[in-house]
Design a protein around this motif. Structure first.
Motif, short mmCIF file in Angstrom:
data_model
loop_
_atom_site.label_atom_id
_atom_site.label_comp_id
_atom_site.label_asym_id
_atom_site.label_seq_id
_atom_site.Cartn_x
_atom_site.Cartn_y
_atom_site.Cartn_z
N UNK A 1 6.40 13.69 1.15
CA UNK A 1 5.48 12.75 0.52
C UNK A 1 5.84 11.32 0.90
N UNK A 2 4.88 10.59 1.45
CA UNK A 2 5.06 9.18 1.79
C UNK A 2 4.47 8.33 0.68
N UNK A 3 5.28 7.44 0.12
CA UNK A 3 4.84 6.60 -0.99
C UNK A 3 5.08 5.14 -0.65
N UNK A 4 4.23 4.28 -1.20
CA UNK A 4 4.39 2.85 -0.98
C UNK A 4 3.85 2.09 -2.17
N UNK A 5 4.54 0.98 -2.51
CA UNK A 5 4.03 0.06 -3.51
C UNK A 5 3.16 -0.96 -2.78
N UNK A 6 1.90 -1.10 -3.20
CA UNK A 6 0.92 -1.87 -2.42
C UNK A 6 0.28 -2.94 -3.30
N UNK A 7 0.01 -4.09 -2.69
CA UNK A 7 -0.62 -5.21 -3.37
C UNK A 7 -2.03 -4.84 -3.87
N UNK A 8 -2.55 -5.57 -4.87
CA UNK A 8 -3.94 -5.32 -5.31
C UNK A 8 -4.91 -5.43 -4.14
N UNK A 9 -5.81 -4.45 -4.02
CA UNK A 9 -6.82 -4.39 -2.95
C UNK A 9 -6.18 -4.34 -1.57
N UNK A 10 -4.94 -3.91 -1.50
CA UNK A 10 -4.22 -3.94 -0.23
C UNK A 10 -4.07 -2.57 0.41
N UNK A 11 -3.42 -2.56 1.56
CA UNK A 11 -3.24 -1.34 2.34
C UNK A 11 -1.93 -1.39 3.09
N UNK A 12 -1.41 -0.23 3.41
CA UNK A 12 -0.31 -0.09 4.34
C UNK A 12 -0.68 0.99 5.35
N UNK A 13 -0.36 0.72 6.60
CA UNK A 13 -0.69 1.66 7.68
C UNK A 13 0.60 2.05 8.38
N UNK A 14 0.90 3.36 8.37
CA UNK A 14 2.17 3.84 8.89
C UNK A 14 1.97 4.66 10.15
N UNK A 15 2.82 4.39 11.11
CA UNK A 15 2.99 5.25 12.28
C UNK A 15 4.19 6.14 12.00
N UNK A 16 3.97 7.47 12.04
CA UNK A 16 5.05 8.39 11.75
C UNK A 16 5.86 8.65 13.03
N UNK A 17 7.16 8.52 12.90
CA UNK A 17 8.04 8.58 14.09
C UNK A 17 9.18 9.55 13.86
#
Length: 406
Positions: free
Chosen positions: A390-406
């Motif tokens: 499971x990949x989890x992230x704390x994200x800003x309001x109305x925000x996004x994170x985009x991850x490249x899995x390596x």
């Protein structure tokens, strides 16, 4: 990937502005893959000065009812040269040139009974005065059951090919099913037969999902929304639109989320314009969604006014690689508070996590079904993280994170 004049200049863009934005693209964006420079609506209207249309204006056209650039706004077109000199300049920079058109022919051409080039009939015989755009009265649609309608479209697309046009955005058509279905086919056939490779883009949206197979056969891109502007409600709604269209993203056929209202926009509205109302977090969300969904990326702002943040959004190599070389995207989940999307470049997975709430929040996606990778790099920040399943992230309001899995 390109720039379109509409968001910043509406109906009033002129040749110096187009040339200067093309020069900016060549200097700052071409190396990242940006290439199309597109002149939007009413380049044939001599007195256009704002975002608005002037109903029943005297339009610039030739003796065959084919619209021509207004020489007062596009000086290099004088003497019947059309857009060829401007296209030549754009091509000299290593870029491509595009134009906006409305479906049909100028109503002025029909009223004046002008002849259709290479055809025994006049414009008035082919025009359909009952087929008029609801928001711009310049044109009549054509009676596409008549072969002479194809002759008219052949005449304008051959002219565009001679000018060196690489991209045509045809408007008042994508959402006008069923009565424009045959007109789409005729336009597409004329485009394919013109002797030059031209991208065919259909606007405005929303295009009907039940016509997806028809759109994929006859166009390269088509709008899935009406004009998209810089507000959160419209951006949040785009998640639903992308969900509906995700299965139809394939090479050469791209559902279009519309232009990116970034940087300095709406200049023609009051001579001043404004900087995008989207927060930095919302701009990252927009770029992330457009990128992983593989929407065409068309910059809408005045590029010469880009600040460092705006330029960074347009030059992120990982985002652009995903957008250009990904596969068919997949939404993993979405509700009112969060969403997640998956795509691959080759065998490399990319995961986008979105916080749709007004508060900072943790968004998680269980990924063991899709990959056995255990490390991720966030492409906007460069931060690296390890995870198990499971990949989890704390994200800003109305925000996004985009991850490249390596």
């Amino acid at each position: 990937m390109g720039w379109n004049s509409w968001d910043c200049y509406g109906a009033a863009v002129d040749e110096p502005t187009v040339r200067q934005n093309a020069a900016y693209m060549a200097e700052h964006l071409k190396e990242f893959g940006w290439e199309y420079v597109v002149v939007d609506i009413q380049w044939y209207q001599p007195t256009a000065t704002s975002h608005a249309y002037e109903p029943f204006a005297e339009l610039t056209m030739d003796e065959y009812g084919r619209l021509q650039p207004a020489p007062g706004r596009f000086p290099s077109s004088a003497g019947g040269k059309g857009f060829k000199p401007l296209a030549d300049y754009v091509h000299s920079l290593g870029l491509k040139f595009g134009i906006h058109i409305m479906r049909g022919m100028p109503r002025m051409a029909a009223h004046r009974h002008l002849p259709i080039l290479g055809c025994g009939k006049g414009c008035h015989e082919v025009a359909n005065p009952n087929s008029i755009c609801a928001w711009n009265p310049d044109m009549y649609g054509l009676r596409c059951d008549m072969p002479e309608a194809r002759a008219y479209y052949d005449s304008i697309f051959r002219m565009y090919a001679e000018w060196g046009v690489d991209f045509v955005k045809c408007d008042d058509i994508a959402r006008e099913y069923p009565h424009c279905k045959r007109e789409i086919e005729v336009i597409s056939d004329a485009c394919r037969a013109c002797g030059r490779d031209i991208v065919l883009s259909l606007s405005p949206g929303p295009a009907p999902l039940e016509q997806a197979e028809h759109l994929k056969k006859y166009a390269n891109m088509w709008r899935i929304t009406d004009d998209f502007w810089d507000n959160w409600d419209s951006l949040k709604e785009m998640f639903w639109r992308c969900e509906r269209w995700q299965a139809h993203v394939k090479p050469g056929q791209f559902p279009d989320c519309d232009m990116l209202p970034l940087g300095h926009i709406t200049i023609a509205a009051d001579g001043i314009g404004h900087n995008t109302n989207l927060t930095h977090a919302e701009q990252i969300t927009m770029m992330t969604l457009w990128g992983i969904f593989r929407s065409p990326l068309i910059m809408g702002g005045e590029m010469r006014d880009n600040d460092a943040f705006t330029l960074s959004l347009l030059t992120n190599d990982e985002l652009l690689n995903l957008n250009q070389n990904g596969t068919t995207p997949l939404q993993l989940f979405r509700d009112e508070t969060k969403a997640a999307w998956l795509n691959f470049v080759g065998s490399t997975p990319y995961i986008a996590l979105f916080n749709l709430t007004e508060n900072r929040a943790v968004v998680s996606a269980e990924l063991s079904e899709f990959t056995d990778k255990t490390h991720a790099e966030e492409i906007w920040s460069g931060e690296k993280t390890a995870f198990t399943k499971t990949l989890s992230a704390k994200i800003e309001p109305h925000g996004a994170k985009l991850y490249k899995l390596i």
